[in-house]
Design an enzyme around this catalytic site. Structure first.
Site, PDB file in Angstrom:
ATOM      1  N   ASP A 262       0.821  -1.216   0.000  1.00  0.00           N
ATOM      2  CA  ASP A 262       0.000   0.000   0.000  1.00  0.00           C
ATOM      3  C   ASP A 262       0.851   1.261   0.000  1.00  0.00           C
ATOM      4  O   ASP A 262       2.067   1.217   0.204  1.00  0.00           O
ATOM      5  CB  ASP A 262      -0.976  -0.019   1.200  1.00  0.00           C
ATOM      6  CG  ASP A 262      -0.307  -0.455   2.503  1.00  0.00           C
ATOM      7  OD1 ASP A 262       0.929  -0.377   2.601  1.00  0.00           O
ATOM      8  OD2 ASP A 262      -1.029  -0.879   3.421  1.00  0.00           O
TER       9      ASP A 262
ATOM     10  N   ASN B  17      -7.533  -3.065  14.148  1.00  0.00           N
ATOM     11  CA  ASN B  17      -8.923  -3.394  13.788  1.00  0.00           C
ATOM     12  C   ASN B  17      -8.987  -4.570  12.809  1.00  0.00           C
ATOM     13  O   ASN B  17     -10.018  -4.823  12.210  1.00  0.00           O
ATOM     14  CB  ASN B  17      -9.628  -2.166  13.196  1.00  0.00           C
ATOM     15  CG  ASN B  17      -8.960  -1.672  11.907  1.00  0.00           C
ATOM     16  OD1 ASN B  17      -8.013  -2.281  11.411  1.00  0.00           O
ATOM     17  ND2 ASN B  17      -9.453  -0.566  11.380  1.00  0.00           N
TER      18      ASN B  17
ATOM     19  N   HIS C 206      -7.171  -4.853  10.031  1.00  0.00           N
ATOM     20  CA  HIS C 206      -6.893  -4.586   8.618  1.00  0.00           C
ATOM     21  C   HIS C 206      -5.603  -5.256   8.158  1.00  0.00           C
ATOM     22  O   HIS C 206      -4.678  -5.483   8.934  1.00  0.00           O
ATOM     23  CB  HIS C 206      -6.928  -3.089   8.278  1.00  0.00           C
ATOM     24  CG  HIS C 206      -5.790  -2.246   8.752  1.00  0.00           C
ATOM     25  ND1 HIS C 206      -5.981  -1.139   9.544  1.00  0.00           N
ATOM     26  CD2 HIS C 206      -4.464  -2.312   8.529  1.00  0.00           C
ATOM     27  CE1 HIS C 206      -4.808  -0.563   9.771  1.00  0.00           C
ATOM     28  NE2 HIS C 206      -3.869  -1.267   9.174  1.00  0.00           N
TER      29      HIS C 206
ATOM     30  N   GLU D  48      -9.678  -2.065   5.159  1.00  0.00           N
ATOM     31  CA  GLU D  48     -10.323  -1.801   6.442  1.00  0.00           C
ATOM     32  C   GLU D  48     -11.551  -2.707   6.628  1.00  0.00           C
ATOM     33  O   GLU D  48     -12.011  -3.339   5.671  1.00  0.00           O
ATOM     34  CB  GLU D  48     -10.758  -0.323   6.486  1.00  0.00           C
ATOM     35  CG  GLU D  48      -9.604   0.676   6.383  1.00  0.00           C
ATOM     36  CD  GLU D  48      -8.855   0.905   7.704  1.00  0.00           C
ATOM     37  OE1 GLU D  48      -8.835  -0.005   8.562  1.00  0.00           O
ATOM     38  OE2 GLU D  48      -8.293   2.001   7.865  1.00  0.00           O
TER      39      GLU D  48
HETATM   40  C1  GLP Z   1      -0.454   0.294   8.435  1.00  0.00           C
HETATM   41  C2  GLP Z   1      -0.106  -0.476   7.181  1.00  0.00           C
HETATM   42  C3  GLP Z   1      -0.409  -1.928   7.363  1.00  0.00           C
HETATM   43  C4  GLP Z   1       0.254  -2.409   8.637  1.00  0.00           C
HETATM   44  C5  GLP Z   1      -0.359  -1.712   9.802  1.00  0.00           C
HETATM   45  C6  GLP Z   1       0.187  -2.153  11.155  1.00  0.00           C
HETATM   46  O1  GLP Z   1      -1.788   0.565   8.521  1.00  0.00           O
HETATM   47  N1  GLP Z   1      -0.798   0.002   6.037  1.00  0.00           N
HETATM   48  O2  GLP Z   1       0.047  -2.645   6.229  1.00  0.00           O
HETATM   49  O3  GLP Z   1       0.088  -3.788   8.766  1.00  0.00           O
HETATM   50  O4  GLP Z   1      -0.055  -0.337   9.636  1.00  0.00           O
HETATM   51  O5  GLP Z   1       1.290  -1.383  11.499  1.00  0.00           O
HETATM   52  P1  GLP Z   1       2.177  -1.579  12.759  1.00  0.00           P
HETATM   53  O6  GLP Z   1       3.078  -2.736  12.433  1.00  0.00           O
HETATM   54  O7  GLP Z   1       2.923  -0.294  12.890  1.00  0.00           O
HETATM   55  O8  GLP Z   1       1.298  -1.851  13.912  1.00  0.00           O
END
Ligand code: GLP
Length: 234
Positions: free
Chosen positions: A67, A136, A138, A143
């Site tokens: 992303d 959440n 995702h 989402e």
């Molecule tokens: C963002 C990214 C996701 C990732 C998520 C969790 O939203 N787009 O791909 O998995 O963060 O991030 P973290 O590892 O910082 O908790």
């Protein structure tokens, strides 16, 4: 779904790096799906320390990030392009043309999504995809409520996701939209490894473990895939 539990973040990161390194050593033409966020940083650090440029580990590997934010360029410190340069791309011999990230500043965002999905197809599809896990549930930026049939597209980010990712944006000016590969794109990977670490992910990990498949918990789509490994350190 295979589960591996770790007592701490360091051992989870070591295991994730081992899986990635094994993939590229068995398959020098590997196509990797790569995540951002805090969780995979330890994995990238370990891969970089094993694979500095002179080893040419990534010579023929292709990578596709999951992303990118819409409306900011690759030079913005909050962009995932900047994240990938900092933690990974600038330290290994991956060819710039083989390191794919959606362009969140494309003039025609729908065309950019179609181009990205086609680039994945042209590369032969995703081989091994690593995922983080949003609180959440995702995956990528898919989402809650995202259909499991979704492909690469522009999405609106939830307030909670914007808040969780605010660190690198002055005045909390986190973009409101992103391009993400879809859940169907993720599920088309040959193999998937999900990383989850820390107390803030405990509830999401427990919900995933319950094996209830539900559109409102995107990671539960992974139960529809037969080659998923979850690495969890709680
Ligand atoms: C963002 C990214 C996701 C990732 C998520 C969790 O939203 N787009 O791909 O998995 O963060 O991030 P973290 O590892 O910082 O908790």
């Amino acid at each position: 779904m295979k589960w591996e539990s770790f007592s701490d973040y360091a051992s989870l990161s070591t295991r994730a790096a081992e899986i990635l390194l094994q993939e590229i050593s068995e398959n020098p033409l590997a196509v990797l799906g790569l995540p951002t966020g805090r969780t995979p940083i330890g994995m990238y650090q370990r891969v970089v320390s094993e694979c500095s440029r002179e080893y040419r580990c990534f010579r023929d590997v292709q990578t596709f990030n999951l992303d990118e934010y819409v409306g900011i360029g690759a030079d913005h410190p909050g962009s995932y392009a900047a994240y990938m340069r900092e933690h990974f791309f600038s330290h290994v011999d991956l060819r710039p043309a083989n390191a794919h990230i959606p362009n969140g500043k494309a003039a025609d965002l729908d065309a950019e999504c179609a181009r990205y999905e086609a680039a994945i197809r042209n590369a032969g599809g995703l081989g091994l995809t690593f995922l983080g896990l949003g609180r959440n549930g995702h995956i990528g930026f898919n989402e809650p409520g995202t259909p499991f049939t979704s492909r690469t597209r522009v999405v609106e980010l939830t307030e909670s996701t914007r808040h969780a990712n605010a660190d690198l944006f002055a005045d909390s000016r986190v973009p409101t939209r992103a391009i993400t590969i879809g859940i169907a794109t993720i599920l088309s990977s040959r193999r998937i490894v999900l990383l989850a670490s820390g107390e803030s992910k405990r509830a999401a990990v427990e919900r995933l473990r319950s094996a209830v498949v539900d559109d409102f918990f995107p990671a539960s789509a992974l139960w529809q895939h037969d080659h998923v490994t979850v690495l969890a350190a709680m």
